[in-house]
Design a protein around this motif. Structure first.
Motif: not given
Length: 181
Positions: A6, A8, A36, A58, A73-74, A100
């Motif tokens: 991820n 981010s 996360k 993810y 994304s998520g 996300d």
């Protein structure tokens, strides 16, 4: 240093996590869930030692597009029956996604977007936690044991992780499944 699953998130900081408690996981995590999501599951009452039994993962925008037709994304979770066989829709596995933060915008009426999404037209399926088998609770569903029916995957997994025989439904609007007339 970046988190490869991820990008981010930067290692060592996660400003979106609800909890500031010591969660006993380091930047080098054991699972493939991403820091996360691990924290989100802990905050939802699912102990880290049980998280590897779950099917959450993810996905990038590209992966989500292939799985569900959404370009966000998520994290996704597949739905499977009690024997572990995936539910399908249009010959594709049935998934739910939690995009996300910041990717979904309010609709034209200003209503907040849904937090979790299912493929358009796919309807609803029961969610059977993989933890039912781990916690030896499948016999209660097939027999005469007590049963809780609740909303959502995380709530279902949390209740099962804590010893309650539970089946989940995709959301509060599940009763509007358009497949049945």
């Amino acid at each position: 240093m970046s988190d490869q699953k991820n990008p981010s998130l930067n290692q060592g900081s996660d400003f979106n996590a609800k909890s500031t408690a010591n969660t006993w996981f380091s930047a080098k995590r054991k699972s493939d869930l991403g820091r996360k999501l691990v924290q989100e599951l802990i905050d939802s009452g699912i102990p880290e030692h049980l998280q590897n039994y779950l099917n959450y993962k993810y996905v990038s925008k590209e992966e989500a597009l292939q799985l569900m037709g959404y370009e966000w994304s998520g994290w996704v979770v597949p739905y499977k029956d009690l024997e572990g066989k995936p539910y399908t829709y249009n010959e594709k596995p049935f998934y739910r996604i939690k995009p996300d933060a910041g990717q979904l915008k309010p609709n034209k009426d200003g209503k907040k977007p849904a937090k979790y999404l299912t493929m358009g037209g796919a309807g609803n399926r029961p969610y059977f936690s993989p933890l039912l088998k781990v916690q030896k609770l499948i016999k209660d569903i097939k027999g005469n044991g007590n049963l809780i029916i609740t909303e959502g995957e995380k709530t279902t997994d949390s209740l099962v992780a804590n010893g309650f025989t539970t089946i989940g439904l995709a959301g509060v609007w599940s009763w509007t499944d358009g497949r049945v007339e």
